[in-house]
Design a protein around this motif. Structure first.
Motif, PDB file in Angstrom:
ATOM      1  N   PRO A  90      11.565 -17.904   5.196  1.00 28.07           N
ATOM      2  CA  PRO A  90      11.970 -17.205   4.175  1.00 28.07           C
ATOM      3  C   PRO A  90      10.860 -16.142   4.109  1.00 28.07           C
ATOM      4  N   ASN A  91      10.388 -15.134   4.200  1.00 24.60           N
ATOM      5  CA  ASN A  91       9.635 -13.687   3.818  1.00 24.60           C
ATOM      6  C   ASN A  91      10.127 -12.362   3.539  1.00 24.60           C
ATOM      7  N   ARG A  92       9.003 -12.157   3.073  1.00 30.13           N
ATOM      8  CA  ARG A  92       9.344 -10.570   2.326  1.00 30.13           C
ATOM      9  C   ARG A  92       8.360  -9.455   2.186  1.00 30.13           C
ATOM     10  N   LEU A  93       9.671  -8.273   2.969  1.00 26.06           N
ATOM     11  CA  LEU A  93       7.345  -7.359   2.903  1.00 26.06           C
ATOM     12  C   LEU A  93       8.005  -6.446   2.187  1.00 26.06           C
ATOM     13  N   LEU A  94       6.626  -6.272   1.883  1.00 21.74           N
ATOM     14  CA  LEU A  94       7.687  -4.599   0.273  1.00 21.74           C
ATOM     15  C   LEU A  94       6.234  -3.998   0.496  1.00 21.74           C
ATOM     16  N   LYS A  95       6.775  -2.826  -0.179  1.00 24.66           N
ATOM     17  CA  LYS A  95       5.456  -1.159   0.245  1.00 24.66           C
ATOM     18  C   LYS A  95       5.585  -0.861  -1.124  1.00 24.66           C
ATOM     19  N   VAL A  96       4.240  -0.908  -1.182  1.00 22.24           N
ATOM     20  CA  VAL A  96       3.613  -0.496  -3.119  1.00 22.24           C
ATOM     21  C   VAL A  96       2.671   0.731  -2.058  1.00 22.24           C
ATOM     22  N   ILE A  97       3.170   2.378  -3.805  1.00 19.69           N
ATOM     23  CA  ILE A  97       2.473   3.014  -3.245  1.00 19.69           C
ATOM     24  C   ILE A  97       1.114   3.039  -4.558  1.00 19.69           C
ATOM     25  N   VAL A  98       0.280   4.101  -3.958  1.00 18.49           N
ATOM     26  CA  VAL A  98      -0.632   3.991  -4.505  1.00 18.49           C
ATOM     27  C   VAL A  98      -1.837   4.442  -4.801  1.00 18.49           C
ATOM     28  N   ALA A  99      -2.503   5.081  -5.735  1.00 16.10           N
ATOM     29  CA  ALA A  99      -3.371   6.646  -5.072  1.00 16.10           C
ATOM     30  C   ALA A  99      -4.261   6.615  -4.349  1.00 16.10           C
ATOM     31  N   ASP A 100      -5.288   5.550  -4.304  1.00 13.96           N
ATOM     32  CA  ASP A 100      -5.634   5.667  -2.152  1.00 13.96           C
ATOM     33  C   ASP A 100      -5.674   4.423  -1.728  1.00 13.96           C
ATOM     34  N   ARG A 101      -4.779   4.183  -0.305  1.00 15.01           N
ATOM     35  CA  ARG A 101      -4.192   3.436  -0.095  1.00 15.01           C
ATOM     36  C   ARG A 101      -5.123   2.898   0.761  1.00 15.01           C
ATOM     37  N   LYS A 102      -7.125   3.964   1.058  1.00 16.26           N
ATOM     38  CA  LYS A 102      -8.074   3.337   1.684  1.00 16.26           C
ATOM     39  C   LYS A 102      -9.257   2.042   1.645  1.00 16.26           C
TER      40      LYS A 102
ATOM     41  N   ALA B  33      -3.591  -1.382   3.877  1.00 23.84           N
ATOM     42  CA  ALA B  33      -2.931  -0.343   3.998  1.00 23.84           C
ATOM     43  C   ALA B  33      -2.576  -0.042   5.392  1.00 23.84           C
ATOM     44  N   SER B  34      -1.222   0.869   5.594  1.00 25.28           N
ATOM     45  CA  SER B  34      -0.526   1.234   6.638  1.00 25.28           C
ATOM     46  C   SER B  34      -1.098   1.964   7.314  1.00 25.28           C
ATOM     47  N   GLY B  35      -1.501   2.298   8.238  1.00 27.49           N
ATOM     48  CA  GLY B  35      -2.113   3.428   9.041  1.00 27.49           C
ATOM     49  C   GLY B  35      -0.687   4.022   9.677  1.00 27.49           C
ATOM     50  N   THR B  36       0.032   3.921   9.327  1.00 24.41           N
ATOM     51  CA  THR B  36       0.930   5.390   9.531  1.00 24.41           C
ATOM     52  C   THR B  36       1.717   6.070   8.701  1.00 24.41           C
ATOM     53  N   GLU B  37       2.421   5.505   7.343  1.00 26.99           N
ATOM     54  CA  GLU B  37       2.811   5.542   5.974  1.00 26.99           C
ATOM     55  C   GLU B  37       1.404   5.508   5.204  1.00 26.99           C
ATOM     56  N   ASP B  38       2.019   6.079   3.836  1.00 24.55           N
ATOM     57  CA  ASP B  38       1.163   6.214   3.020  1.00 24.55           C
ATOM     58  C   ASP B  38       1.239   5.152   1.957  1.00 24.55           C
ATOM     59  N   ALA B  39       0.695   4.268   2.556  1.00 21.58           N
ATOM     60  CA  ALA B  39       1.271   2.651   0.907  1.00 21.58           C
ATOM     61  C   ALA B  39       1.090   1.666   1.593  1.00 21.58           C
ATOM     62  N   VAL B  40       0.674   0.471   1.078  1.00 20.57           N
ATOM     63  CA  VAL B  40      -0.166  -0.654   1.193  1.00 20.57           C
ATOM     64  C   VAL B  40       0.853  -1.680   1.554  1.00 20.57           C
ATOM     65  N   ARG B  41       0.964  -2.137   2.472  1.00 24.34           N
ATOM     66  CA  ARG B  41       1.976  -3.428   2.848  1.00 24.34           C
ATOM     67  C   ARG B  41       1.471  -4.353   2.371  1.00 24.34           C
ATOM     68  N   VAL B  42       2.755  -5.361   2.178  1.00 24.30           N
ATOM     69  CA  VAL B  42       2.498  -6.799   1.179  1.00 24.30           C
ATOM     70  C   VAL B  42       3.516  -7.138   1.482  1.00 24.30           C
ATOM     71  N   TYR B  43       3.397  -8.923   2.568  1.00 23.10           N
ATOM     72  CA  TYR B  43       3.495  -9.812   2.806  1.00 23.10           C
ATOM     73  C   TYR B  43       4.308 -11.043   2.143  1.00 23.10           C
TER      74      TYR B  43
END
Ligand code: G16
Length: 540
Positions: free
Chosen positions: A455-467, A504-514
């Motif tokens: 079982p797995n989960r993928l989430l997107k987290v919006i942060v001020a500066d993903r870099k 950090a995603s390279g296509t969206e302004d978000a950090v991905r968590v798996y």
């Protein structure tokens, strides 16, 4: 004397205060701030072509899985590969120059550095997906390419991203021993339609296939492709859904490969019944994931990992049955998003080598190129199989020693033609899956039962500066912000079979968590806790 580069750039001024970055798949952001980037990509495409002695380079205007208001652009090398990393850096740098004069000066500097003759021929092929902003961005790109840099252009209008890659490869190999096909849409449909028929060799996939086209360019293109496939009575019945390109605001909304993979459920519009095989493409048709509902109405996802394992095991069988086992080795390339159970299945059951690379087709493709047969898929459904030139030669010249070997060899050769080796292609990928299922006499349930996903989960987290989120070890570990990885490790320790990472995603302004773990509850818990840690670190 007039400076055509500066003149063209003055028509597409840089918005103030924005920093552009050539990311996982080119530049990608809100479409309204992309005009200056498009014009500069026109210059870069011309320079790249000139650096390669006038070979055709490709330019695709798309933001693929992103929301309808985004757009983007990526540049394609002459054999259909992604742009070389060194040139990604140049594209980023030129896109961040402020004035037309600075852009023009940088254009000259690149020419000097790479000894490019700016009066030599330059050629680019361009296509776009169905986003509303595409026409305006195309005009900006053409301005830079033709008026600024004086290059020749072939505009294919609307294409899927893999079709554009295909055109580029065909144009550059035309008339050579490596000729890849006819560089027209018709040529593409004929090549893959014929390969599908040959690879099936009279076998018929069970049931039908419903294809969700994410309301993107894949819809009309699949409708065309179907006209070149064998009739449904002989081969496969395909139902096309979510193919509304007249309403671009519906692109990827509650449908498409990214929706299905991330939410782990079918598009709400799906009318598929139990056991019906379905697949979803993304907005530019370079990803595909499969799914079905079982007799208890339970949803099951068959993602990129599943496609990789299915295809790798089938190719392994064909290679063995052809008598080529000691001449050809197969390897699988994955990213950190691959389910732990898939990796274990490839290594322990299929007994194949697995490589892990950072996210991005360019990394996987590069790793796969080092193998005889490289099966590479991202869990999100992006991938293909590539055969090394020596392996292609071995397979082409091999003389079978029995009728059994000949049968397997014929299928293997047809399957090679069915695979778009320029890049992952949702249309050719799903035809390949159907061929494998038909040969194995499998439906989705048999395919699913090869192993059990954790079982797995993928989430997107919006942060001020993903870099600030920097990774190492093929993105499996964070090196920055300080201490965050230690906190993630501590959470992972608390669950059974736990694994988690953030990048950090390279296509969206978000950090991905798996996150994955032994049970659904533990996987969800772990993902939520790691997301909280990321959020806190991102706002510190
Ligand atoms: C692009 C890339 C894929 C990548 C995906 C997500 O896909 O081509 O390799 O997996 O973006 O990347 P990230 O996690 O960095 O946002 P697509 O289908 O959007 O072009």
């Amino acid at each position: 004397m007039a400076d055509p580069v500066a003149e063209a750039m003055s028509r597409h001024p840089t918005p103030e205060g924005l920093v552009y970055q050539y990311g996982t798949a080119g530049f990608r952001t809100k479409s309204e701030v992309l005009d200056s980037v498009m014009a500069r990509c026109g210059l870069i495409a011309a320079l790249r072509s000139r650096a390669l002695k006038g070979k055709w380079v490709g330019v695709m205007i798309t933001a693929s899985h992103n929301p309808p208001e985004d757009n983007g652009v990526k540049i394609v090398e002459p054999m259909g590969n992604m742009l070389q990393e060194e040139w990604e850096i140049l594209a980023t740098a030129i896109s961040n120059k402020q004035t037309p004069e600075e852009v023009s000066q940088y254009y000259q500097e690149i020419a000097e550095k790479y000894r490019i003759d700016l009066s030599s021929p330059a050629r680019a092929v361009v296509a776009r997906d169905t986003r509303a902003s595409g026409a305006r961005l195309l005009a900006a790109f053409l301005d830079g390419l033709t008026k600024g840099a004086g290059a020749e252009v072939k505009d294919y209008g609307f294409l899927t991203t893999p079709q554009l890659h295909y055109m580029v490869r065909c144009l550059n190999t035309e008339g050579t021993p490596d000729a890849y096909g006819t560089p027209t849409e018709k040529g593409y449909y004929e090549k893959f339609g014929a390969a599908f028929k040959n690879a099936l060799r009279g076998k018929k996939p069970s049931g039908s296939l419903t294809v969700d086209c994410a309301n993107g360019v894949g819809g009309p293109k699949l409708a065309e492709l179907i006209k070149h496939l064998p009739p449904k009575e002989e081969a496969l019945e395909i139902f096309v859904v979510n193919d509304n390109v007249i309403k671009p605001e519906s692109l990827n909304v509650e449908c498409g490969a990214d929706f299905v993979k991330t939410n782990q459920r079918a598009p709400p519009s799906s009318k598929a019944g139990p056991g019906d095989r379905c697949c979803s493409l993304d907005g530019d048709a370079d990803r595909v994931v499969y799914y079905f509902k079982d007799s208890n109405n339970m949803f099951h996802l068959l993602d990129g990992d599943r496609i990789a394992t299915l295809v790798a095991s089938f190719l392994g069988d064909l290679v063995r049955q052809s008598g080529l086992a000691d001449k050809v080795t197969i390897g699988v390339v994955q990213t950190a998003y691959a389910n732990g159970a898939a990796t274990e299945y490839v290594e322990k059951t299929l007994k194949l080598k697995v490589d892990c690379t950072p996210t991005g087709v360019k990394y996987l493709h590069h790793a796969a190129e080092k193998l005889d047969v490289g099966v590479y898929f991202e869990a999100n459904g992006h991938g293909t199989v590539i055969f090394s030139p020596d392996t292609l030669d071995t397979i082409a010249k091999y003389e079978p020693r029995s009728p059994g070997q000949k049968d397997a060899l014929d299928v293997l050769r047809a399957v090679i033609d069915l695979i778009n080796q320029a890049v992952g292609d949702a249309l050719s990928d799903f035809l390949l899956v159907e061929v494998v299922l038909a040969h194995k006499s499998w439906g989705a349930q048999e395919w699913l039962s090869t192993y059990t996903d954790l079982p797995n989960r993928l989430l997107k987290v919006i942060v001020a500066d993903r870099k600030i989120f920097q990774t190492t070890d093929a993105e499996r570990k964070l090196v920055k912000p300080d201490g965050l990885q230690k906190s993630i490790d501590a959470e992972v320790q608390k669950v059974r079979q736990g694994r988690s990472f953030a990048r950090a995603s390279g296509t969206e302004d978000a950090v991905r968590v798996y996150a994955e773990a032994a049970t659904r509850g533990e996987a969800d818990d772990l993902a939520r806790k790691v997301a909280e840690l990321v959020k806190a670190a991102g706002s510190a």
